[in-house]
Design an enzyme around this catalytic site. Structure first.
Site, mmCIF file in Angstrom:
data_model
loop_
_atom_site.group_PDB
_atom_site.id
_atom_site.type_symbol
_atom_site.label_atom_id
_atom_site.label_comp_id
_atom_site.label_asym_id
_atom_site.label_seq_id
_atom_site.Cartn_x
_atom_site.Cartn_y
_atom_site.Cartn_z
ATOM 1 N N ARG A 76 40.339 25.603 46.153
ATOM 2 C CA ARG A 76 39.307 24.975 46.981
ATOM 3 C C ARG A 76 39.272 23.485 46.635
ATOM 4 O O ARG A 76 39.023 23.120 45.476
ATOM 5 C CB ARG A 76 37.943 25.619 46.692
ATOM 6 C CG ARG A 76 36.824 24.918 47.423
ATOM 7 C CD ARG A 76 35.431 25.455 47.116
ATOM 8 N NE ARG A 76 34.473 24.656 47.842
ATOM 9 C CZ ARG A 76 33.300 24.231 47.382
ATOM 10 N NH1 ARG A 76 32.877 24.596 46.196
ATOM 11 N NH2 ARG A 76 32.527 23.473 48.121
ATOM 12 N N HIS A 121 32.023 17.170 51.101
ATOM 13 C CA HIS A 121 31.505 17.346 49.741
ATOM 14 C C HIS A 121 30.909 16.006 49.302
ATOM 15 O O HIS A 121 31.384 15.362 48.376
ATOM 16 C CB HIS A 121 32.617 17.825 48.805
ATOM 17 C CG HIS A 121 32.126 18.511 47.553
ATOM 18 N ND1 HIS A 121 32.484 19.799 47.199
ATOM 19 C CD2 HIS A 121 31.293 18.090 46.569
ATOM 20 C CE1 HIS A 121 31.897 20.131 46.048
ATOM 21 N NE2 HIS A 121 31.172 19.102 45.643
ATOM 22 N N GLU A 166 26.652 22.447 49.593
ATOM 23 C CA GLU A 166 25.317 22.283 49.006
ATOM 24 C C GLU A 166 24.393 21.340 49.783
ATOM 25 O O GLU A 166 24.065 20.233 49.325
ATOM 26 C CB GLU A 166 25.447 21.821 47.542
ATOM 27 C CG GLU A 166 26.119 22.854 46.654
ATOM 28 C CD GLU A 166 25.916 22.596 45.154
ATOM 29 O OE1 GLU A 166 25.493 21.491 44.789
ATOM 30 O OE2 GLU A 166 26.164 23.520 44.364
ATOM 31 N N ASN A 308 27.446 28.914 45.558
ATOM 32 C CA ASN A 308 27.637 28.183 44.296
ATOM 33 C C ASN A 308 26.539 28.619 43.353
ATOM 34 O O ASN A 308 25.360 28.664 43.743
ATOM 35 C CB ASN A 308 27.505 26.672 44.510
ATOM 36 C CG ASN A 308 28.729 26.058 45.167
ATOM 37 O OD1 ASN A 308 29.710 26.746 45.461
ATOM 38 N ND2 ASN A 308 28.677 24.758 45.393
ATOM 39 N N TYR A 310 25.107 28.451 39.096
ATOM 40 C CA TYR A 310 25.244 28.034 37.700
ATOM 41 C C TYR A 310 24.177 28.635 36.795
ATOM 42 O O TYR A 310 24.464 29.076 35.700
ATOM 43 C CB TYR A 310 25.224 26.503 37.593
ATOM 44 C CG TYR A 310 26.467 25.882 38.199
ATOM 45 C CD1 TYR A 310 27.580 25.608 37.420
ATOM 46 C CD2 TYR A 310 26.549 25.606 39.575
ATOM 47 C CE1 TYR A 310 28.739 25.066 37.962
ATOM 48 C CE2 TYR A 310 27.704 25.069 40.122
ATOM 49 C CZ TYR A 310 28.798 24.798 39.322
ATOM 50 O OH TYR A 310 29.944 24.274 39.867
ATOM 51 N N GLU A 378 31.758 28.351 43.684
ATOM 52 C CA GLU A 378 31.678 27.616 42.417
ATOM 53 C C GLU A 378 30.901 28.423 41.399
ATOM 54 O O GLU A 378 29.862 29.009 41.726
ATOM 55 C CB GLU A 378 30.920 26.288 42.573
ATOM 56 C CG GLU A 378 31.709 25.150 43.124
ATOM 57 C CD GLU A 378 30.883 23.867 43.200
ATOM 58 O OE1 GLU A 378 30.072 23.597 42.290
ATOM 59 O OE2 GLU A 378 31.050 23.135 44.193
HETATM 60 C C1 NOJ Z 1 27.981 21.669 42.357
HETATM 61 C C2 NOJ Z 1 28.761 20.616 43.079
HETATM 62 O O1 NOJ Z 1 29.233 21.131 44.286
HETATM 63 C C3 NOJ Z 1 29.900 20.058 42.252
HETATM 64 O O2 NOJ Z 1 30.394 18.931 42.900
HETATM 65 C C4 NOJ Z 1 29.421 19.767 40.841
HETATM 66 O O3 NOJ Z 1 30.371 19.084 40.087
HETATM 67 C C5 NOJ Z 1 29.013 21.075 40.198
HETATM 68 N N1 NOJ Z 1 27.888 21.591 40.936
HETATM 69 C C6 NOJ Z 1 28.653 20.991 38.718
HETATM 70 O O4 NOJ Z 1 27.423 20.369 38.549
#
Ligand code: NOJ
Length: 482
Positions: A76, A121, A166, A308, A310, A378
């Site tokens: 990607r 992006h 995002e 995405n 985290y 992600e």
């Molecule tokens: C989401 C974003 O899409 C990406 O560009 C970024 O580096 C990561 N989060 C990590 O924070």
């Protein structure tokens, strides 16, 4: 040990501004991040910029060697709007920009690595920003025109398109606040205006693909939404409500219009912003409405849910005091405090290690978004560096374990998993100091030498065996330099 289901493809991701460098090569014009980093260097924690970054524009062949080393099924990456369309408009295509992406795509296809392409992006052409950017409703057409160019140029080989990465971060940090470009700082207004135009622009791009290209090109097109989970601190009725509100502000605002059967912005957000706006003396809600026609136009416009993820935040209204956030603001509209509790910290708050949260978020998407195919576009862990990175491997193992629970126990339809990121890169307002890479990049080296971390060797093995092994062995570092 656990085995990955056959239908789950494994890959890695990057984004144009974060890796390419060559910010003014050939006829490329500046975008909003070039402008922000050059004009306001103090906005970036370590005062770096991505003028050079990993120099992938020059050295992309080495990136491809790294992908080959890992054995990924897909890559990607994103296309920089002004590299392909220097005026931002579709009147002129850059030969250099075209060739650059064309070569990458051809090299990937030759290696049987599927190109998964993000069209936006975060690097908006500066001259479109000068006309209002995501706050101007005409961007729906400008973005549509740009995507049509990309489908025409590359759609014979690109079969997975991601329209926008995002939307929340674009609107909230760039238009509602000033953490990110274009630093509009129109708190409580800009983020909602952008949200509406981002959703409409995404839908426009999907319709163009669907009506003009899909029959011949036979690919898929969807959006990627930041889907960090929002939970409650305690199980008190008030905290539970706060968590339910927060998840709708975080994820629902962008997913509800596109994936729900009802369409439009989610009720909880509509009600809260309308009530607060009235209290604050506005004559209408700061959250714009969709017309009935727009609601219908947007509904169902994503062939997959780009996810995405985290970390997770926990919300409470117990301690919340009005005035602790700017008024008006998105955070004040949510009207609750949050914490990451005592979970293990990474280099940034948003990578606090909360593996069960990803399972909850996937289940939320299944239940609230009509059980779509989910591409995890992600997931990854940020550190301050080091070639031996057991903490990154540990993060990946715990999250993948939880994803397998979501698939096997909850029946979530997850078909792709993407590690962020292939290599260290420009982490937006954190600059070059936060490292997300499977490969370390030496930013002091002219050639931006890339060296495999323990996690790169670990991911390579995982892809080859398709087994999730709970043992982390980083005692001997293999040397792989690109
Ligand atoms: C989401 C974003 O899409 C990406 O560009 C970024 O580096 C990561 N989060 C990590 O924070």
């Amino acid at each position: 040990m656990r085995t990955f289901p056959k239908g789950l493809q494994l890959g890695v991701a990057t984004a144009a501004y974060q890796i390419e460098g060559a910010w003014n090569t050939a006829d490329k014009t500046p975008h909003i991040w070039d402008t922000m980093c050059h004009n306001n260097p103090e906005s970036i924690k370590d005062r770096t910029n991505a003028d050079d970054a990993c120099k992938s524009f020059e050295f992309y062949k080495r990136d491809i060697e790294m992908l080959k080393f890992l054995g990924v099924q897909f890559y990607r990456f994103s296309i920089s709007w002004t590299r392909v369309l220097p005026t931002g408009f579709a009147n002129k295509i850059s030969e250099t920009g075209y060739e650059y992406y064309n070569n990458i795509i051809n090299d990937l296809v030759a290696l049987n690595i599927e190109p998964v392409v993000t069209m936006y992006h975060w690097d908006l052409p500066q001259n479109l920003q000068d006309l209002g950017g995501w706050a101007n409703p005409l961007i729906v057409e400008w973005f549509g025109d740009y995507t049509r160019v990309l489908y025409k140029l590359f759609g014979d080989r690109v079969k997975t398109w991601i329209t926008i990465n995002e939307p929340k971060q674009i609107g909230l940090f760039g238009y509602g606040g000033k953490r990110m470009a274009p630093q509009l700082n129109a708190s409580g207004v800009g983020e909602y205006l952008a949200a509406k135009n981002l959703v409409l622009a995404h839908a426009r791009a999907w319709h163009i693909y669907d009506e003009e290209f899909r029959d011949v090109q036979k690919g898929v097109c969807g959006i990627t939404i930041a889907s960090d989970f929002r939970d409650a601190v305690t199980d008190s009725a008030e905290d539970v409500e706060a968590g339910l509100d927060a998840v709708q502000f975080e994820i629902g605002l962008y997913s509800h219009p596109i994936f729900s059967s009802k369409g439009g912005f989610p009720d909880r957000v509509v009600k809260r912003v309308a009530a607060k706006s009235a209290e604050q003396g506005y004559s209408r809600s700061r959250l714009p409405e969709f017309t009935l026609e727009e609601i219908e136009y947007v509904k169902g416009t994503s062939d997959f849910y780009g996810f995405n993820h985290y970390s997770t935040r926990f919300y409470t209204r117990d301690t919340y005091k009005s005035g602790s956030n700017p008024i008006p603001s998105y955070d004040d509209d949510i009207g609750a405090d949050f914490t990451y509790l005592d979970y293990e910290k990474g280099a940034l708050p948003h990578v606090t290690v909360i593996p069960h949260g990803i399972r909850k978020a996937l289940k939320w998407v299944k239940d609230n978004c009509n059980n779509p195919p989910i591409f995890i576009t992600e997931n990854g862990f940020g550190t301050f560096g080091g070639l031996k990175d057991p903490e990154r491997i540990s993060y990946y193992i715990k999250y993948l374990d939880s994803i397998l629970d979501a698939i096997e126990i909850d029946g979530c339809n997850v078909t792709r998993y993407t590690a962020w990121s292939l290599m260290d890169n420009f982490e937006w307002d954190s600059g070059l100091s936060i490292k997300f890479g499977l490969f370390e990049v030496d930013f002091n080296d002219e050639k931006k030498k890339r060296t495999a971390r323990s996690s790169a060797v670990w991911y390579k093995k995982l892809i080859a065996t398709r087994l999730l092994d709970y043992n982390i062995n980083v005692t001997e570092l293999e040397e792989h330099v690109f």
